[in-house]
Design a protein around this motif. Sequence first.
Motif: not given
Length: 295
Positions: A111-134
Amino acid sequence: MFRPSLNDLTAFVAVATHRSFRRAADEIGTAPSTLSHAMRALEERMGVRLLNRTTRSVSPTEAGFQLLGRLQPALALLDEALEAVAPFRGNIAGTVRVNAPRLAAGFLVRDLLPPMAERFPDVSVDIVVEGRLVDIVSGGFDAGVRLMGSIPKDMIALPLSRPLAFVCIAAPAYLDRFGEPRSPEELHRHRCIGHRVPSGKLYRWEFERAGQELVIDTNGSVILDDEELMVDAAMKGLGIAYVADWAAQTGLSDGRLRRVLAAWTPAPEAIGIYYPGHRAVPPALRAFLDVAREV
């Protein structure tokens, strides 16, 4: 008087904050050995030991703590000064590092990355999946995604528009064979798909109806630590699963799953994106937050 370079000071702050040459090197984009040599050279030129080193850890000395405490606000002011000219650069660019549990990461991707890529194509989003709180600051993240109630008080939180509700689901074939439970207590007579949380414990299913709250310990032959796999197991008729509605949405929509105990569904919980409030917000992160407010 010797004046270190900005790169040396930034590297020292990264090492002192992370207390790890490896994590600091990952943040800066260099090799841990190169960073270690740079810190030794900095200490020699300044004539004072800044870091205590062992084979397993690194930590600031008293002098290092003094320097770190003064450098952090100074570098934050420098970041603010540089970001003040960002609107004049044209396109917003950069990388946003986000820490999120798997379920929230799926929401971001859908839901978020598609409009993000459309509006801000030069921004990379690096998502790290983590179950525990960090600790997102020491982990080198720009932002995190968690239940609003679990976000640290010193963070700024932005609630997402879609709250998170938990539902009981099962395949129609399973319900035709074993019947449908009419109350949470009847789950003891059913096959339930267990959920092991990052701490290693089994998640206890929570229910609520007309002010009455119930917490159920379930039994089952399948225990998983991933909600998407739990949904798949329920679709295969392996039992009843208790999952976030986000994960079950597709299966419920196409009829492969049915909700059970719907009258006992607990109130939805708010999910939020959070980020440190003590430093300036980089343009790439601000763009990410702007899109998040709209989805």
